[in-house]
Design a protein around this motif. Structure first.
Motif: not given
Length: 461
Positions: A302-304, A324-327, A383-386
């Protein structure tokens, strides 16, 4: 705005309205609590009176302390018909005519939580609107839980505060402001503070700290859980060594927090400046971190986006969950807090910290850092963030920040609030912007005060 008395409130005047310079005392039957730590009553003339140090249903004699138009503020001078929830004050110095910071010290702990439930429910309805209160009711209603470890009714809830703010009196003692005045008075005891702070010997006329600081200096006492207490003043950092005040290095303090969802011994350590922000209750950081992770449901990849990120308490746990795959991208306006957060996120390259103003432009700029598209599998979002997490100061995020968040369209938003009115206002803005309330939890992280904290989870509806 017209003020209506709560149903069932009765009030009669015990004396004629005082002439200028005279003391005005009223005999009242108190109604429900209002936001801010007072109970509400109303005179026959229509004047609303906010009375501190009382309890709903009590008949009291109250001394008026200030007035404005059709409003008055008062403090209980005598209890004529006490509530069964009244107990001897655990901190009399914060009682009528005393210092601020312990306005519910005369209230049974379980009744303090009911008090806060009433206030929170009222603010959700009046500020957030009936639809918002209905949404909370559908989730089980407003319930203020004790902080873990605080649920025993026989426990007076003392020794919980890990941070206190003091002002030096004209005669060099540790003191606090008399409520709603500029007068600084010496404090004889601080039973709400953790033992490590009490052991500093700050209070009373025989304190070894007398004369160490100048009159008017602001001093903070901080005791990280499991560590020794230190004091920070304009002259630097201090500690008590062999019974004597001693200058020490102004170094970051180490706090431990149980990892959300982990075993009791799964501890994480955080480094925070003594002058920086950290939750005051000894278990406050742990309680809120658990709640944020429950509400955010961050998954691998996920992107937070995090706003008002402080020293990185939530940021680290969000980064761990995203993997590691998220941000994770966080934004905070205090440079010192961002420096603490950067240190606390060492070893978590998926988390980036940014310093800047948290406003609508800052929200959009932070979203740009995360980038558009590429949402985690199963979310179906562009969206830019999850997930967006925000923990604004007491004044709340405000309508413009909430509108900017809504424009991003993140599937999930988590709001942390320490003020019922500001939190209800922010929730209303998010719901009106297209979000639906999914979870709502509240805690009494500030025993013996009117403050309450809640965490709300929302999904794009």
């Amino acid at each position: 705005m017209r003020h209506r008395p709560p149903r069932g409130v009765r009030m009669r005047r015990a004396a004629n309205r005082a002439e200028p310079g005279e003391e005005e005392v009223l005999e009242l039957t108190l109604g429900e609590p209002a936001h801010g730590g007072a109970c509400v009553a109303r005179e026959e003339s229509g004047r609303v009176v906010f009375v501190r140090h009382g309890l709903p249903g009590e008949r009291v004699r109250a001394r008026v302390t200030s007035t404005r138009n059709t409003l008055a503020w008062a403090e209980v001078a005598e209890v004529l018909d006490p509530s069964p929830d009244r107990v001897p004050s655990v901190w009399p110095e914060a009682g009528p005519g005393g210092v601020g910071g312990g306005e519910l010290a005369h209230v049974r702990p379980s009744a303090q939580r009911r008090w806060k439930e009433t206030v929170l429910r009222g603010q959700l309805r009046r500020v957030g609107g009936e639809a918002l209160l209905d949404a909370v009711t559908a989730l089980g209603g407003v319930r203020v839980d004790p902080t873990p470890g605080d649920g025993d009714e026989a426990d007076p809830l003392l020794g919980r505060r890990t941070r206190i703010e003091l002002v030096v009196t004209p005669d060099g003692r540790a003191g606090m402001h008399r409520y709603r005045t500029r007068e600084v008075v010496g404090v004889e005891e601080m039973p709400l503070a953790v033992p490590a702070i009490q052991e500093l010997g700050l209070f009373g006329s025989d304190s070894p700290w007398g004369g160490v600081w100048r009159a008017g200096d602001r001093v903070r006492a901080v005791a990280p859980n499991g560590g020794k207490a230190v004091l920070v003043a304009p002259s630097g950092a201090w500690a008590l060594r062999e019974g004597r005040p001693t200058r020490v290095e102004d170094e970051p303090l180490t706090w431990t927090v149980r990892r959300p969802g982990g075993a009791p011994d799964a501890q994480e350590t955080f480094s925070v400046r003594a002058r920086g922000f950290w939750q005051s209750h000894v278990r406050g950081a742990e309680t809120l971190a658990e709640a944020v992770m429950r509400a955010s449901q961050v998954a691998e990849g996920d992107r937070v986006m995090e706003l008002y990120s402080g020293a990185g308490l939530f940021t680290r746990f969000l980064a761990q969950a995203a993997g590691p795959a998220g941000r994770v991208a966080s934004l905070e306006g205090d440079e010192g807090a961002v420096a603490d957060a950067t240190a606390n996120l060492e070893g978590w390259p998926q988390a980036e910290t940014f310093v800047g103003t948290v406003d609508a432009a800052g929200v959009l700029e932070l979203a740009g850092e995360l980038g558009a598209g590429g949402a985690s599998e199963g979310r179906g979002s562009e969206a830019a963030a999850d997930v967006v997490v925000l923990d604004p100061p007491r004044a709340g995020a405000g309508r413009e920040v909430c509108r900017a968040l809504c424009s991003l369209g993140a599937p999930r938003v988590v709001l942390v609030s320490c003020d019922p009115a500001a939190g209800a206002r922010d929730l209303r803005a998010l719901v009106e912007g297209g979000y639906a309330l999914e979870s709502f939890e509240a805690w009494d992280l500030f025993p013996h005060t009117h403050h309450v904290e809640f965490v709300a989870g929302l999904t794009r509806g």
